[in-house]
Scaffold this motif. Structure first.
Motif, PDB file in Angstrom:
ATOM      1  N   ALA A 113       0.831  -1.205   0.000  1.00  0.00           N
ATOM      2  CA  ALA A 113       0.000   0.000   0.000  1.00  0.00           C
ATOM      3  C   ALA A 113       0.870   1.261   0.000  1.00  0.00           C
ATOM      4  N   GLU A 114       1.945   1.237   0.779  1.00  0.00           N
ATOM      5  CA  GLU A 114       2.798   2.418   0.869  1.00  0.00           C
ATOM      6  C   GLU A 114       3.569   2.645  -0.434  1.00  0.00           C
ATOM      7  N   LEU A 115       4.052   1.562  -1.012  1.00  0.00           N
ATOM      8  CA  LEU A 115       4.770   1.696  -2.283  1.00  0.00           C
ATOM      9  C   LEU A 115       3.818   2.238  -3.363  1.00  0.00           C
ATOM     10  N   HIS A 116       2.607   1.751  -3.335  1.00  0.00           N
ATOM     11  CA  HIS A 116       1.570   2.204  -4.263  1.00  0.00           C
ATOM     12  C   HIS A 116       1.344   3.710  -4.111  1.00  0.00           C
ATOM     13  N   ARG A 117       1.223   4.163  -2.872  1.00  0.00           N
ATOM     14  CA  ARG A 117       1.008   5.601  -2.641  1.00  0.00           C
ATOM     15  C   ARG A 117       2.190   6.428  -3.150  1.00  0.00           C
ATOM     16  N   GLN A 118       3.393   5.970  -2.841  1.00  0.00           N
ATOM     17  CA  GLN A 118       4.588   6.720  -3.281  1.00  0.00           C
ATOM     18  C   GLN A 118       4.666   6.787  -4.800  1.00  0.00           C
ATOM     19  N   TYR A 140      19.140   8.209 -12.881  1.00  0.00           N
ATOM     20  CA  TYR A 140      20.556   8.015 -12.545  1.00  0.00           C
ATOM     21  C   TYR A 140      20.662   8.089 -11.028  1.00  0.00           C
ATOM     22  N   LEU A 141      20.321   6.996 -10.391  1.00  0.00           N
ATOM     23  CA  LEU A 141      20.236   6.975  -8.933  1.00  0.00           C
ATOM     24  C   LEU A 141      21.067   5.832  -8.370  1.00  0.00           C
ATOM     25  N   PRO A 142      21.559   6.017  -7.144  1.00  0.00           N
ATOM     26  CA  PRO A 142      22.176   4.866  -6.483  1.00  0.00           C
ATOM     27  C   PRO A 142      21.077   3.898  -6.072  1.00  0.00           C
ATOM     28  N   LYS A 143      21.472   2.809  -5.438  1.00  0.00           N
ATOM     29  CA  LYS A 143      20.480   1.793  -5.075  1.00  0.00           C
ATOM     30  C   LYS A 143      19.693   2.241  -3.849  1.00  0.00           C
ATOM     31  N   ILE A 144      18.684   3.087  -4.076  1.00  0.00           N
ATOM     32  CA  ILE A 144      17.807   3.544  -2.999  1.00  0.00           C
ATOM     33  C   ILE A 144      16.360   3.338  -3.461  1.00  0.00           C
ATOM     34  N   PRO A 145      15.397   3.303  -2.545  1.00  0.00           N
ATOM     35  CA  PRO A 145      14.019   2.994  -2.936  1.00  0.00           C
ATOM     36  C   PRO A 145      13.446   3.950  -3.991  1.00  0.00           C
ATOM     37  N   GLU A 146      13.945   5.179  -4.018  1.00  0.00           N
ATOM     38  CA  GLU A 146      13.429   6.130  -5.005  1.00  0.00           C
ATOM     39  C   GLU A 146      13.644   5.633  -6.432  1.00  0.00           C
ATOM     40  N   GLN A 147      14.685   4.827  -6.617  1.00  0.00           N
ATOM     41  CA  GLN A 147      14.951   4.245  -7.933  1.00  0.00           C
ATOM     42  C   GLN A 147      13.754   3.374  -8.359  1.00  0.00           C
ATOM     43  N   VAL A 148      13.284   2.560  -7.446  1.00  0.00           N
ATOM     44  CA  VAL A 148      12.151   1.679  -7.731  1.00  0.00           C
ATOM     45  C   VAL A 148      10.874   2.509  -7.926  1.00  0.00           C
ATOM     46  N   VAL A 149      10.680   3.490  -7.055  1.00  0.00           N
ATOM     47  CA  VAL A 149       9.490   4.345  -7.135  1.00  0.00           C
ATOM     48  C   VAL A 149       9.460   5.064  -8.485  1.00  0.00           C
ATOM     49  N   ALA A 150      10.590   5.616  -8.888  1.00  0.00           N
ATOM     50  CA  ALA A 150      10.640   6.375 -10.143  1.00  0.00           C
ATOM     51  C   ALA A 150      10.364   5.476 -11.348  1.00  0.00           C
ATOM     52  N   MET A 151      10.923   4.270 -11.327  1.00  0.00           N
ATOM     53  CA  MET A 151      10.695   3.345 -12.446  1.00  0.00           C
ATOM     54  C   MET A 151       9.201   3.032 -12.575  1.00  0.00           C
ATOM     55  N   LEU A 152       8.594   2.667 -11.449  1.00  0.00           N
ATOM     56  CA  LEU A 152       7.180   2.281 -11.483  1.00  0.00           C
ATOM     57  C   LEU A 152       6.276   3.462 -11.817  1.00  0.00           C
ATOM     58  N   ALA A 153       6.679   4.658 -11.377  1.00  0.00           N
ATOM     59  CA  ALA A 153       5.862   5.847 -11.674  1.00  0.00           C
ATOM     60  C   ALA A 153       5.875   6.137 -13.173  1.00  0.00           C
ATOM     61  N   CYS A 154       7.037   5.991 -13.788  1.00  0.00           N
ATOM     62  CA  CYS A 154       7.116   6.169 -15.252  1.00  0.00           C
ATOM     63  C   CYS A 154       6.195   5.158 -15.928  1.00  0.00           C
ATOM     64  N   LEU A 241       7.276  15.742  -4.547  1.00  0.00           N
ATOM     65  CA  LEU A 241       6.193  14.795  -4.228  1.00  0.00           C
ATOM     66  C   LEU A 241       5.249  15.289  -3.139  1.00  0.00           C
ATOM     67  N   ARG A 242       5.730  16.209  -2.300  1.00  0.00           N
ATOM     68  CA  ARG A 242       5.032  16.579  -1.073  1.00  0.00           C
ATOM     69  C   ARG A 242       3.557  16.885  -1.279  1.00  0.00           C
ATOM     70  N   HIS A 243       3.242  17.631  -2.316  1.00  0.00           N
ATOM     71  CA  HIS A 243       1.858  18.091  -2.459  1.00  0.00           C
ATOM     72  C   HIS A 243       1.028  17.241  -3.409  1.00  0.00           C
ATOM     73  N   GLU A 244       1.610  16.147  -3.860  1.00  0.00           N
ATOM     74  CA  GLU A 244       0.861  15.301  -4.793  1.00  0.00           C
ATOM     75  C   GLU A 244      -0.032  14.326  -4.033  1.00  0.00           C
ATOM     76  N   THR A 245      -1.169  14.001  -4.637  1.00  0.00           N
ATOM     77  CA  THR A 245      -2.061  13.045  -3.984  1.00  0.00           C
ATOM     78  C   THR A 245      -1.564  11.627  -4.275  1.00  0.00           C
ATOM     79  N   PRO A 246      -1.922  10.698  -3.384  1.00  0.00           N
ATOM     80  CA  PRO A 246      -1.492   9.308  -3.615  1.00  0.00           C
ATOM     81  C   PRO A 246      -2.412   8.549  -4.563  1.00  0.00           C
TER      82      PRO A 246
END
Ligand code: WTA
Length: 629
Positions: A113-118, A140-154, A241-246
């Motif tokens: 659920a949290e990954l989905h929201r992000q 162009y990110l190191p191995k951090i969760p934002e890498q996964v979030v960005a891929m899935l968001a695209c 991301l702060r003001h975006e809805t999930p």
């Protein structure tokens, strides 16, 4: 050849799966399942596809217009929807999707659920920047969760991601951004490597100077205070991301809509932008993750890859999430802060599936068996290896220190194939050093240059005889380069690997047939490294070979001709290495540089690397009648 990894040919041991492994396996009888699957591959693949959700069904499973394939024709789907929404709609909503551990032991845990929201927040933020379906975004990110979030968001909005490994230097990054014509680059201020801070933002600053298409750069600032950002072009990830809805509905996409471009090395200096699509890639990564790793809901799955490479795309992000897995990913190296790092993580998180690389195993072997002994590894049940041939010695060690009864899935595949093609399943008897048999639905063979099937134990080229869903669809903006894969040997896909099949049909991969080298499993082209070498002002010509290496599989050796008037000094050698680091990155720096006065060439001026290699290894160079000098 004292430094050679021990040979694959002498291996003859067979390890049968334990009754417990077989009875737990999704596929308990490989032979029958395989025969069925290749009797009608389209039925097999569409059966797998039916386990996933499609917005509209396909009309045709496969449209094969040699060498162009379309799978699940007429269907619409979205891989990110299948990775997240499909699970969020069930009890898996509160299941852990991703556990991330930083080099400093910082821990971040995301439920589905949290990954989905992000991901939804990020998808909305992408849209706000004007990113639309079909636009390219470089990550162009190191191995951090934002890498996964960005891929899935695209993926969610139909934008095409192009993840570039964060070890690449500015020129390598800018050439990839420019080829993709990316509008947006997502990066971080820093990465970490064995406790050292790696500054990434300056690399991006330098790279985007020559990238006219880039409108914005989003920066994940991990340091406090982070680097200053210059608005409006540069944006802080958290502010973004702060003001975006999930909430953000996944875009229904044609099954053949591109999902990503991933640049990989080939025989020429220019990297190839391998294109994968939503539908077929989804089915291939889903099916292989499910059956090869025998994934169940109570597994904790640890893959050590970096999403900067294809293993991370298919087997950290897409395949495991499609299966609703709990994924562990850890920043950093296997021996930092101690050689017990990974064993400790396995105990701490109760890892049951552990997917790693031969280079890492050989590295850990050097530190001895006391390290794995310090940790409780009893939760492990399935192991995996990928990226390069695993020598029997490393296989045996890995098998022994993990308890002696866990099957090792030696998975053979490529960036281009999208998912694993040659591999055992947990119920298949294993021979250390062999990737064993084709995955379900895959017909593979070993052939000569004309495509004739070779008898057992004769070395030849590994080929795949029919299209499969997760195969690349093209090379971005270079369809001719794509065609080469299917036309080098007519009517089949030529992988570029040398291989032989034994009498049991087990496949033994021996390495590349072309000028691609694998250093610690990282794929590099000799031509790429050579062009980085000759960009040094003192270098006139260069040739590069891969040389067998005890730990990293292959190491890079360069032969360099200096320009007239230049003298060989330790400082010069150092500065040539620095130049390669600047042009490509640390992973491409030759371990050895020999200054020479001539290079073996054909009459047409092509450098004969195989002659250099044979000479280096004290082997017979074979036919050298075409040699000029
Ligand atoms: C090599 C990595 C032997 C092979 C997934 C292939 C392997 C190249 C294995 C692709 C294996 C990968 N045994 N060799 N299990 N797995 N390779 O695109 O030479 O980075 O062609 O994809 O790695 O490298 P790539």
């Amino acid at each position: 050849m004292a430094d050679n990894i021990d040979t694959l040919l002498k291996e003859s041991r067979v390890y049968r799966p334990t009754p417990k492994t077989v009875s737990a396996a999704h596929i308990q009888d490989y032979e029958t399942a395989y025969k069925q699957s290749i009797a009608d591959p389209e039925a097999f693949w569409s059966g797998m596809a039916e386990e996933l959700e499609w917005f509209t069904p396909w009309k045709t499973v496969l449209e094969w217009n040699y060498p162009w394939a379309k799978w699940f024709v007429g269907a619409t789907c979205n891989i990110a929807y299948n990775c997240l929404d499909r699970h969020v709609a069930t009890w898996r909503k509160n299941k852990v999707a991703l556990i991330w551990v930083g080099e400093n032991d910082q821990e971040r845990i995301f439920t589905y659920a949290e990954l989905h929201r992000q991901v939804n927040r990020c998808a909305n933020a992408l849209k706000k920047l004007g990113i639309q379906k079909g636009d390219r975004v470089t990550i162009y990110l190191p191995k951090i969760p934002e890498q996964v979030v960005a891929m899935l968001a695209c993926a969610r909005i139909g934008a095409i991601h192009s993840v570039v490994y964060s070890g690449f230097s500015a020129p390598a990054l800018s050439s990839r951004i420019n080829d993709a014509e990316a509008k947006l680059v997502i990066t971080a201020d820093v990465g970490f490597d064995r406790g050292k801070i790696i500054n990434l933002k300056p690399v991006v600053d330098e790279a985007v100077k020559s990238c006219a298409t880039v409108e914005h750069v989003v920066v994940v600032r991990r340091q406090t205070p982070g680097p200053a950002l210059s608005a409006p072009k540069e944006i802080d990830w958290h502010d973004w991301l702060r003001h975006e809805t999930p909430h953000c509905a996944a875009e229904p996409l044609d099954a053949e809509a591109p999902l990503y471009i991933l640049y990989t090395s080939g025989t020429t200096g220019k990297p190839k932008g391998v294109v994968h699509v939503h539908g077929g890639y989804m089915v291939g990564t889903y099916a292989t993750t499910k059956y090869v790793f025998d994934l169940k809901d109570d597994d904790v799955y640890f893959c050590v890859a970096d999403p900067g490479w294809v293993t991370g795309h298919s087997y950290i992000v897409y395949g495991p999430l499609l299966n609703g897995a709990t994924i562990l990913t850890a920043e950093g190296k296997p021996d930092y802060p101690t050689p017990g790092r990974w064993w400790d993580l396995i105990e701490r998180y109760g890892v049951s599936i552990f997917y790693t690389t031969p280079t890492a195993i050989r590295l850990l072997m050097r530190y001895g068996e006391d390290w794995p002994k310090k940790s409780d590894l009893s939760t492990l049940r399935i192991l995996g290896s990928v990226g390069e041939p695993i020598n029997p010695e490393a296989w045996e060690w890995f098998h022994r220190v993990t308890g002696g009864d866990k099957p090792i899935m030696d998975t053979w595949w490529q960036t281009e194939t999208g998912s694993i093609l040659i591999t055992p399943l947990p119920s298949v008897p294993l021979k250390p050093g062999s990737a064993t048999r084709p995955f379900l639905g895959i017909e593979a063979d070993v052939v000569d240059r004309q495509g004739n099937s070779l008898p057992p134990n004769a070395g030849g080229f590994a080929v795949i005889k029919k299209p499969w869903p997760s195969m690349m669809r093209t090379i971005y903006k270079d369809p001719d380069r794509y065609k080469v894969y299917w036309t080098t040997i007519p009517n089949c896909y030529t992988a570029g690997d040398v291989c032989h099949k034994d009498a049991d049909g087990y496949m033994w991969f021996m390495g590349r047939a072309d000028d691609v080298i694998k250093v610690a499993g990282n794929r590099l082209g000799t031509a790429e490294v050579e062009s980085a070498l000759v960009s040094h002002q003192a270098v006139a010509e260069a040739a590069v070979i891969g040389k067998p290496h005890k730990t990293v599989g292959e190491s890079i050796k360069a032969f360099v001709i200096l320009k007239q008037g230049e003298k060989e000094t330790p400082e010069l050698i150092h500065s040539i290495k620095e130049q390669v680091k600047h042009e490509l990155g640390k992973i491409a720096v030759p371990a050895e540089i020999d200054i020479v006065t001539s290079l073996p060439k054909t009459r047409s001026g092509k450098i004969m690397r195989r002659v250099l290699k044979a000479k280096e290894l004290g082997q017979d160079p074979g036919d050298i009648s075409t040699i000029e000098e």
